[in-house]
Design a protein around this motif. Structure first.
Motif, PDB file in Angstrom:
ATOM      1  N   TYR A 158      -2.342  -2.346   8.928  1.00  0.00           N
ATOM      2  CA  TYR A 158      -3.112  -3.549   8.638  1.00  0.00           C
ATOM      3  C   TYR A 158      -2.777  -4.632   9.659  1.00  0.00           C
ATOM      4  O   TYR A 158      -1.677  -4.651  10.225  1.00  0.00           O
ATOM      5  CB  TYR A 158      -2.791  -4.082   7.236  1.00  0.00           C
ATOM      6  CG  TYR A 158      -3.280  -3.222   6.100  1.00  0.00           C
ATOM      7  CD1 TYR A 158      -4.641  -3.017   5.893  1.00  0.00           C
ATOM      8  CD2 TYR A 158      -2.388  -2.635   5.208  1.00  0.00           C
ATOM      9  CE1 TYR A 158      -5.090  -2.246   4.836  1.00  0.00           C
ATOM     10  CE2 TYR A 158      -2.828  -1.866   4.145  1.00  0.00           C
ATOM     11  CZ  TYR A 158      -4.179  -1.671   3.967  1.00  0.00           C
ATOM     12  OH  TYR A 158      -4.633  -0.906   2.913  1.00  0.00           O
ATOM     13  N   GLN A 173      -5.513   5.084   1.998  1.00  0.00           N
ATOM     14  CA  GLN A 173      -4.928   3.836   1.525  1.00  0.00           C
ATOM     15  C   GLN A 173      -4.959   3.775   0.012  1.00  0.00           C
ATOM     16  O   GLN A 173      -5.884   4.267  -0.633  1.00  0.00           O
ATOM     17  CB  GLN A 173      -5.640   2.623   2.117  1.00  0.00           C
ATOM     18  CG  GLN A 173      -7.121   2.535   1.816  1.00  0.00           C
ATOM     19  CD  GLN A 173      -7.816   1.415   2.571  1.00  0.00           C
ATOM     20  OE1 GLN A 173      -8.998   1.480   2.802  1.00  0.00           O
ATOM     21  NE2 GLN A 173      -7.098   0.384   2.960  1.00  0.00           N
ATOM     22  N   ASP A 220       0.069   4.155   1.035  1.00  0.00           N
ATOM     23  CA  ASP A 220      -0.335   5.150   2.014  1.00  0.00           C
ATOM     24  C   ASP A 220      -0.359   4.671   3.455  1.00  0.00           C
ATOM     25  O   ASP A 220      -0.394   5.494   4.360  1.00  0.00           O
ATOM     26  CB  ASP A 220      -1.721   5.695   1.666  1.00  0.00           C
ATOM     27  CG  ASP A 220      -1.669   6.848   0.681  1.00  0.00           C
ATOM     28  OD1 ASP A 220      -0.969   7.828   0.972  1.00  0.00           O
ATOM     29  OD2 ASP A 220      -2.309   6.763  -0.381  1.00  0.00           O
ATOM     30  N   THR A 221      -0.381   3.370   3.692  1.00  0.00           N
ATOM     31  CA  THR A 221      -0.523   2.928   5.082  1.00  0.00           C
ATOM     32  C   THR A 221       0.110   1.568   5.297  1.00  0.00           C
ATOM     33  O   THR A 221       0.184   0.744   4.377  1.00  0.00           O
ATOM     34  CB  THR A 221      -2.008   2.878   5.499  1.00  0.00           C
ATOM     35  OG1 THR A 221      -2.087   2.563   6.890  1.00  0.00           O
ATOM     36  CG2 THR A 221      -2.785   1.823   4.719  1.00  0.00           C
ATOM     37  N   THR A 276       1.477  10.282  -2.369  1.00  0.00           N
ATOM     38  CA  THR A 276       1.101   9.326  -1.336  1.00  0.00           C
ATOM     39  C   THR A 276       2.156   9.342  -0.229  1.00  0.00           C
ATOM     40  O   THR A 276       3.207   9.962  -0.359  1.00  0.00           O
ATOM     41  CB  THR A 276       0.965   7.906  -1.913  1.00  0.00           C
ATOM     42  OG1 THR A 276       2.219   7.524  -2.499  1.00  0.00           O
ATOM     43  CG2 THR A 276      -0.137   7.850  -2.968  1.00  0.00           C
ATOM     44  N   ASN A 328      -8.993   2.162   5.942  1.00  0.00           N
ATOM     45  CA  ASN A 328      -8.055   3.045   6.613  1.00  0.00           C
ATOM     46  C   ASN A 328      -8.339   4.478   6.192  1.00  0.00           C
ATOM     47  O   ASN A 328      -8.980   4.716   5.167  1.00  0.00           O
ATOM     48  CB  ASN A 328      -6.613   2.662   6.269  1.00  0.00           C
ATOM     49  CG  ASN A 328      -5.605   3.298   7.209  1.00  0.00           C
ATOM     50  OD1 ASN A 328      -5.142   4.405   6.974  1.00  0.00           O
ATOM     51  ND2 ASN A 328      -5.278   2.605   8.288  1.00  0.00           N
ATOM     52  N   ASP A 368       0.852  -1.185   0.000  1.00  0.00           N
ATOM     53  CA  ASP A 368       0.000   0.000   0.000  1.00  0.00           C
ATOM     54  C   ASP A 368       0.890   1.236   0.000  1.00  0.00           C
ATOM     55  O   ASP A 368       1.854   1.316   0.755  1.00  0.00           O
ATOM     56  CB  ASP A 368      -0.918   0.000   1.230  1.00  0.00           C
ATOM     57  CG  ASP A 368      -2.077   0.959   1.109  1.00  0.00           C
ATOM     58  OD1 ASP A 368      -1.832   2.176   1.014  1.00  0.00           O
ATOM     59  OD2 ASP A 368      -3.232   0.494   1.098  1.00  0.00           O
ATOM     60  N   VAL A 394      -7.097  -6.331   2.900  1.00  0.00           N
ATOM     61  CA  VAL A 394      -7.139  -4.873   2.738  1.00  0.00           C
ATOM     62  C   VAL A 394      -8.356  -4.329   3.477  1.00  0.00           C
ATOM     63  O   VAL A 394      -9.465  -4.284   2.951  1.00  0.00           O
ATOM     64  CB  VAL A 394      -7.178  -4.468   1.261  1.00  0.00           C
ATOM     65  CG1 VAL A 394      -7.234  -2.942   1.117  1.00  0.00           C
ATOM     66  CG2 VAL A 394      -5.969  -5.014   0.517  1.00  0.00           C
TER      67      VAL A 394
END
Length: 711
Positions: A170, A194, A166-167, A453, A191, A164, A188
C-alpha cells in the motif's frame, strides 16, 4: 481529617505498591511496570516525558481463563548486558547490543499459572515479550487475541498503511491518529491478495511524531512461530492494541510451553535519524545460527524482469487457457513471441552484466506453468525445475560461468505453499547442481492451504522453514510477498533480501507517490533490508509498452540515490540494458556503489520529506551519499565532516538540474567532480521527486587531481 488522609494514602499505595522501574544505560529512557488491580501495566518515558502512557499487557485465550488479570508479582530480576557483534553483512561492520533488563514473573492466583514479561531497555528504546515457562497448569493453549496496549500521549501524526492479513503493498498515508478511521477506505487500494483487518487497523513498523517533536516507532522483532501483529486504534482514547493475524479457523496462535512471543518494540528519539540508525530489531534476535557463512555474499544484479512488469514482454511461453504440468506438451504448442526468458535474450543480459561488473542475472518466467498461474487457486502450479523449450539451462549455465556471472533462481509459488514445500528439496538441490547461489521467491495471490493468509502463524512458519531449508543447501533467499521482516536476518543471514512492501513494480502499475521512498526507511526497513529494485531511467512506461501509460515518479538522480537510502545487500539495476546504454555516465554510479558497508550515518531526515544517508564502503576508505526527496523542491545542506581529517577525496556528484521535475523533466541531471575534505559543505538542489547521489573516492599519491576544482 487524619482518617481521610490515611485512606487516600492507602488507596494510592494499593495501586502502586508493586511498581518496578528500569532505566536505560544512558539514563534517557525509563520504564515503569506495576500490577494494578491484578492487571500488568507498563509506561515508557523519554527524557522525563511520557511517550507511552499506562498500557496493559496480557493475552486472551481460547476455551480457558485469559491471561489478562488476577496477577501478582512473584519475583523480579534486573540485569545488564553489553556486547558487540559483527553482522555477516549490513549497514555497519559492528553492532553494540547494550541494554538493561527487567524480568517480571507473574503468578495468576486463581489458576496458579506463570507468565514472565521480559523488558529490555536500550538507549534508543524498549523491547518486551511474553514468556511462558514449563509448568503443569499451562502446557498447550490457543491464543484468541494478544491484548498488548500502546497508549499514546496525544493525537500524534502517523505514517501508516492499512492493517491487512495478506499484503503490505500500500501507499503510506500521513494523518493524525484521529483521522485514520475516516481515511481507511481510500487507503485500501486493490491488490492481488488482500484481507483488511479492521476499520482502524494499521501495520507495523508504524512511524509516529508527537506535537513536541518526539519520534516513536512501533514494531516487532523475532517473529518466530507466531502470527504477525497489527495494531487496532481506539481513536477515542488514542490507544493501540495488538491484533494478531488469524488462521483459517480464526485462531491467532497454537502454543506449547515453554515458549515465547515475539518482541514488541518501541524506538524513541527526538531526532528522526536516530530511528533509522537503531539496531534494536536486530539485537532482539538470536545470534547467527549458520556456522560457516562464507557462502553468503551480497550481490548486485540485473534481470529479465522489468520488461515483463511493464508489459513489453511475457512470463508465459504460449497463449494457452490452461496447462497441467506433466500433461501439457510445450513442444507441440506455438510460442507467443513475447516470452522474455529465452536463451538468446538471457545471454544478452549475461553479456551486459559481465561488461559492467555485475555479480548476477535474475531470470523470471523460465519454467513451465506461467500460462495460468495466477488467480486460479491452483495447488500444483509449478515444479521449479522444468524449463520452457526455449530456455536451455545447461547452455545458459555454462555461458554465465564462462563470463564470471552467477544466475539467480526464481521461484514463484503463486501462494501455494503446500506445493512449494512438496518440491523444495528438489528445487534447492537443482540450484546447487546448476550453480545458482540465490533465489527470489514469490507468494503472489491467495494462499493455499485455502483459508490461510500470508501473515498467519502457519504461513509465517512456512517462510521460516524455507529460509532454514535453504541454509541446508547454502542458498540465499530474497522473499517477495512474504511476511515483513523482523530482524531474523541476524540469526539467518542467508535471508539476504525481502520485498514485503510496495516496491518499484508499482511504478508500472500506476506509480508510487514521490514521498514513498522518504517513508519506507522509517517503516518497512526498520525490520530489515528491502529489495526495492531501483535504477529505472525511463520514466515513461509507454516507451516499453504503448498500452501502459504509467509513469515512474522519480528523477534519474533520485533513482541513483536509492542505492544508498534504500539499504539492501542485494541490489538490482532494474531497467533494461538498452536504456542504460543511453545514460552510461549516470549508470556509472550504479556500477560503483557497493552493497555492503562498514558505517552508516544519517545527515538529514524527516519522514515523508527527505532522507540523506552517508555510507562507508566495507573494507575501503570510500564513502557514498544518497538523498531522496519528496514532491517539494528543496536545498540539501550537508557537511562532509564524517571524512577523515586532512584527507582529500574526489567527489562525483550526480544531481538534479534546476529545471528537473519528476513529471515533466525527470532526465535532467548533471554530473560534477570536485576535490573535497572533511571541512567541505555542500548545498545541493533537490527537484520535486528528485535527489542526488555522491561517490567519495579517497585520493592517493597516484590520483590525478589536475583540473578538478576544490570545494
Amino acid at each position: 481529617m487524619k482518617n481521610v488522609l490515611l485512606l487516600i494514602v492507602l488507596f494510592l499505595l494499593a495501586g502502586f505498591v508493586e511498581a518496578e522501574e528500569l532505566v536505560s544505560p544512558n539514563g534517557m529512557q525509563k520504564l515503569q511496570f506495576e500490577v494494578v488491580d491484578g492487571k500488568p501495566v507498563y509506561q515508557l518515558y523519554y527524557k522525563g516525558k511520557a511517550v507511552i502512557a499506562a498500557s496493559s499487557l496480557g493475552l486472551d485465550l481460547k476455551d480457558e481463563a485469559d491471561l489478562l488479570n488476577g496477577f501478582e508479582i512473584e519475583k523480579t530480576e534486573q540485569s545488564t548486558f553489553d556486547e558487540s557483534w559483527k553482522p555477516v553483512w549490513g549497514e555497519v561492520s559492528e553492532i553494540r547490543n547494550h541494554y538493561n533488563e527487567l524480568a517480571v514473573t507473574l503468578r495468576q492466583t486463581e489458576t496458579d499459572r506463570l507468565m514472565v514479561v521480559r523488558f529490555r531497555l536500550f538507549d534508543d528504546g524498549l523491547g518486551f515479550r511474553y514468556e511462558f515457562p514449563e509448568q503443569p497448569n499451562l502446557i498447550y493453549f490457543v491464543i484468541k487475541e494478544e491484548k498488548t496496549q500502546f497508549a499514546m500521549t496525544g493525537n500524534h501524526t502517523a505514517w501508516w498503511i492499512p492493517g491487512d492479513y495478506d499484503t503490505q503493498e500500500y501507499s503510506y498515508t500521513k494523518s493524525k491518529l484521529s483521522e485514520i478511521r475516516g481515511l481507511m477506505q481510500q487507503a485500501v487500494t486493490p491488490n492481488a491478495s488482500q484481507t483488511p483487518s479492521s476499520p482502524t487497523g494499521v501495520q507495523t513498523a508504524l512511524m509516529l511524531k508527537t506535537d513536541d517533536g518526539i519520534y516513536i516507532n512501533l514494531h516487532e522483532a523475532a517473529l518466530i512461530n507466531y502470527a504477525c501483529m497489527h495494531l487496532d486504534l481506539d481513536d477515542q482514547n488514542m490507544i493501540f492494541t495488538t491484533h494478531l493475524t488469524p488462521d483459517s479457523r480464526g485462531d491467532k496462535g497454537y502454543m506449547q510451553a515453554p515458549c515465547t512471543s515475539p518482541w514488541r518494540t518501541i524506538i524513541v528519539s527526538d531526532k528522526a535519524g536516530d530511528i533509522l540508525l537503531s539496531h534494536i530489531t536486530l539485537n532482539l534476535n538470536e545470534p547467527c545460527k549458520i556456522e560457516d557463512t562464507s557462502w553468503i555474499k551480497p550481490m548486485k544484479y540485473i534481470g529479465v524482469w522489468w520488461e515483463m512488469i511493464t508489459g513489453k514482454s511475457s512470463w508465459a511461453y504460449a497463449d494457452l487457457p490452461s496447462v497441467q504440468l506433466g500433461v501439457t506438451d510445450y513442444s507441440k504448442v506455438s510460442p507467443n513471441g513475447k516470452h522474455a526468458a529465452n536463451t538468446a535474450h538471457v545471454k544478452e543480459y549475461i553479456d551486459f552484466a559481465a561488461l559492467h561488473g555485475f555479480d548476477g542475472v535474475l531470470v523470471e518466467g523460465w519454467n513451465e506453468g506461467w500460462e495460468d498461474w495466477f488467480g486460479k487457486s491452483k495447488d500444483y502450479v509449478f515444479d521449479f525445475v522444468t524449463p520452457y523449450p526455449d530456455f536451455d539451462l545447461e547452455e545458459i549455465r555454462d555461458y554465465a560461468n564462462a563470463k564470471g556471472v552467477q544466475m539467480i533462481m526464481h521461484h514463484e509459488t503463486s501462494g501455494s505453499v503446500r506445493n512449494y514445500e512438496r518440491h523444495m528439496d528438489q528445487a534447492y538441490q537443482f540450484m546447487v547442481d546448476h550453480g545458482y547461489p540465490a533465489v527470489k521467491s514469490g507468494y503472489v495471490g491467495d494462499i493455499i492451504p485455502r483459508g490461510e493468509t500470508h501473515y498467519s502463524q502457519y504461513i509465517v512458519n512456512h517462510y521460516q522453514y524455507a529460509i532454514e531449508k535453504a541454509a541446508d543447501y547454502k542458498v540465499m533467499v530474497n522473499a517477495h510477498e512474504a511476511v515483513r521482516p523482523t530482524g531474523i536476518c541476524r540469526t539467518w543471514p542467508n535471508l539476504i533480501g525481502n520485498e514485503s512492501a510496495r516496491g518499484t513494480e508499482y511504478e508500472a502499475f500506476g506509480g508510487n507517490t514521490p514521498d514513498h521512498t522518504t517513508i519506507l526507511p522509517f517503516t518497512r526497513q526498520i525490520g530489515g533490508p528491502m529489495d526495492y529494485t531501483p535504477g529505472i531511467f525511463e520514466q515513461d512506461v509507454s516507451k516499453y509498452n504503448p498500452d501502459n501509460n504509467s509513469w515512474v515518479n522519480s528523477t534519474i538522480a533520485r533513482q541513483l540515490a536509492l542505492y544508498v537510502t534504500m539499504y539492501s545487500p542485494l541490489q538490482m539495476a532494474a531497467d533494461l540494458p538498452e536504456t542504460y546504454n543511453k545514460y552510461l555516465d549516470a549508470f556509472q554510479f550504479i556500477k560503483d556503489v557497493p552493497v555492503d558497508w562498514d558505517d552508516s550515518k544519517v545527515l538529514e531526515a524527516e519522514p515523508g520529506d527527505f532522507i540523506t544517508y552517508a555510507r562507508k564502503e566495507k573494507g575501503t576508505d570510500n564513502w557514498f551519499v544518497g538523498r531522496t526527496n519528496d514532491e517539494e523542491a528543496r536545498t540539501s545542506s550537508i557537511s562532509l565532516d564524517f571524512l577523515p581529517e586532512g584527507a582529500e577525496y574526489v567527489a562525483t556528484i550526480y544531481a538534479d538540474r534546476k529545471d528537473a521535475h519528476y513529471r515533466n523533466n525527470p532526465k535532467a541531471y548533471q554530473i560534477n567532480r570536485y576535490v573535497v575534505t572533511s571541512k567541505t559543505r555542500l548545498d545541493l538542489f533537490c527537484a520535486p521527486g528528485g535527489g542526488y547521489a555522491i561517490s567519495l573516492i579517497k585520493a592517493d599519491a597516484a590520483t590525478d587531481l589536475k583540473g578538478i576544482r576544490k570545494r
